[in-house]
Motif scaffolding. Structure first.
Motif, PDB file in Angstrom:
ATOM      1  N   ASN A   1       0.852  -1.189   0.000  1.00  0.00           N
ATOM      2  CA  ASN A   1       0.000   0.000   0.000  1.00  0.00           C
ATOM      3  C   ASN A   1       0.891   1.244   0.000  1.00  0.00           C
ATOM      4  OD1 ASN A   1       0.399   1.229   2.653  1.00  0.00           O
ATOM      5  ND2 ASN A   1      -0.684  -0.517   3.516  1.00  0.00           N
ATOM      6  N   ASP A   2       0.325   2.342  -0.354  1.00  0.00           N
ATOM      7  CA  ASP A   2       1.089   3.586  -0.431  1.00  0.00           C
ATOM      8  C   ASP A   2       0.804   4.492   0.757  1.00  0.00           C
ATOM      9  OD1 ASP A   2       2.584   3.130  -2.759  1.00  0.00           O
ATOM     10  OD2 ASP A   2       0.837   3.559  -4.000  1.00  0.00           O
ATOM     11  N   GLY A   3       0.372   3.884   1.855  1.00  0.00           N
ATOM     12  CA  GLY A   3       0.092   4.649   3.060  1.00  0.00           C
ATOM     13  C   GLY A   3       1.373   5.131   3.709  1.00  0.00           C
ATOM     14  N   PRO A   4       1.211   5.828   4.826  1.00  0.00           N
ATOM     15  CA  PRO A   4       2.393   6.334   5.529  1.00  0.00           C
ATOM     16  C   PRO A   4       3.176   5.193   6.180  1.00  0.00           C
ATOM     17  CG  PRO A   4       0.420   6.725   6.818  1.00  0.00           C
ATOM     18  CD  PRO A   4      -0.030   6.162   5.490  1.00  0.00           C
ATOM     19  N   THR A   5       4.386   5.479   6.589  1.00  0.00           N
ATOM     20  CA  THR A   5       5.205   4.507   7.308  1.00  0.00           C
ATOM     21  C   THR A   5       4.464   4.084   8.573  1.00  0.00           C
ATOM     22  OG1 THR A   5       7.221   5.510   6.469  1.00  0.00           O
ATOM     23  CG2 THR A   5       7.428   4.169   8.469  1.00  0.00           C
ATOM     24  N   TRP A   6       4.458   2.774   8.843  1.00  0.00           N
ATOM     25  CA  TRP A   6       3.813   2.236  10.038  1.00  0.00           C
ATOM     26  C   TRP A   6       4.839   2.179  11.160  1.00  0.00           C
ATOM     27  CZ3 TRP A   6       4.570  -2.185  13.023  1.00  0.00           C
ATOM     28  CH2 TRP A   6       3.522  -2.514  13.895  1.00  0.00           C
ATOM     29  N   PHE A   7       4.506   2.766  12.297  1.00  0.00           N
ATOM     30  CA  PHE A   7       5.362   2.744  13.477  1.00  0.00           C
ATOM     31  C   PHE A   7       4.666   1.931  14.561  1.00  0.00           C
ATOM     32  CE2 PHE A   7       6.766   6.500  11.263  1.00  0.00           C
ATOM     33  CZ  PHE A   7       8.140   6.466  11.429  1.00  0.00           C
ATOM     34  N   ASP A   8       5.372   0.978  15.160  1.00  0.00           N
ATOM     35  CA  ASP A   8       4.810   0.208  16.262  1.00  0.00           C
ATOM     36  C   ASP A   8       4.978   1.030  17.527  1.00  0.00           C
ATOM     37  OD1 ASP A   8       4.007  -1.572  18.191  1.00  0.00           O
ATOM     38  OD2 ASP A   8       5.491  -3.107  17.693  1.00  0.00           O
ATOM     39  N   THR A   9       3.868   1.416  18.122  1.00  0.00           N
ATOM     40  CA  THR A   9       3.907   2.237  19.337  1.00  0.00           C
ATOM     41  C   THR A   9       3.604   1.405  20.582  1.00  0.00           C
ATOM     42  OG1 THR A   9       1.580   2.806  19.059  1.00  0.00           O
ATOM     43  CG2 THR A   9       3.220   4.295  18.080  1.00  0.00           C
ATOM     44  N   THR A  10       3.520   0.072  20.438  1.00  0.00           N
ATOM     45  CA  THR A  10       3.134  -0.763  21.576  1.00  0.00           C
ATOM     46  C   THR A  10       4.287  -1.479  22.217  1.00  0.00           C
ATOM     47  OG1 THR A  10       2.690  -2.664  20.149  1.00  0.00           O
ATOM     48  CG2 THR A  10       0.855  -1.156  20.592  1.00  0.00           C
ATOM     49  N   ALA A  11       5.479  -1.443  21.652  1.00  0.00           N
ATOM     50  CA  ALA A  11       6.631  -2.181  22.193  1.00  0.00           C
ATOM     51  C   ALA A  11       7.047  -1.587  23.534  1.00  0.00           C
ATOM     52  CB  ALA A  11       7.790  -2.147  21.211  1.00  0.00           C
ATOM     53  N   ALA A  12       7.621  -2.471  24.353  1.00  0.00           N
ATOM     54  CA  ALA A  12       8.070  -2.033  25.691  1.00  0.00           C
ATOM     55  C   ALA A  12       9.302  -1.188  25.596  1.00  0.00           C
ATOM     56  CB  ALA A  12       8.345  -3.261  26.546  1.00  0.00           C
TER      57      ALA A  12
END
Length: 96
Positions: free
Chosen positions: A85-96
């Protein structure tokens, strides 16, 4: 791009950052050093070379149509979906 070449003999150019994720478990080495890995996934475009095993880390290398991918773990399928997909970069905000 260097890692792709080292493992597959394929030259590529990065098109965009797909995702950034802190891996959940820190690693402790026998000498006591600890590190926390960060996964940065890039969508790349092949520009040269011929796909083949090019180091001692890989057993097989190949190209697959999206509708006939080999069995992959969920984390790999998620990265492919995000890259398509051409969406924005996905950032994982749930990691410890």
């Amino acid at each position: 791009m260097r890692e792709v070449y080292e493992e597959t003999a394929v030259r590529c150019v990065a098109e965009r950052i797909v995702l950034v994720q802190t891996l959940t478990r820190p690693v402790t080495y026998p000498n006591g050093d600890r590190c926390q890995f960060m996964d940065v996934c890039l969508r790349c475009r092949a520009v040269g070379g011929e796909a083949r095993v090019h180091d001692d880390e890989s057993l097989e290398v190949g190209w697959f149509p999206l509708d006939t991918l080999p069995e992959l773990q969920e984390f790999a399928l998620f990265r492919i979906k995000q890259a398509l997909n051409d969406g924005p970069t996905w950032f994982d905000t749930t990691a410890a």
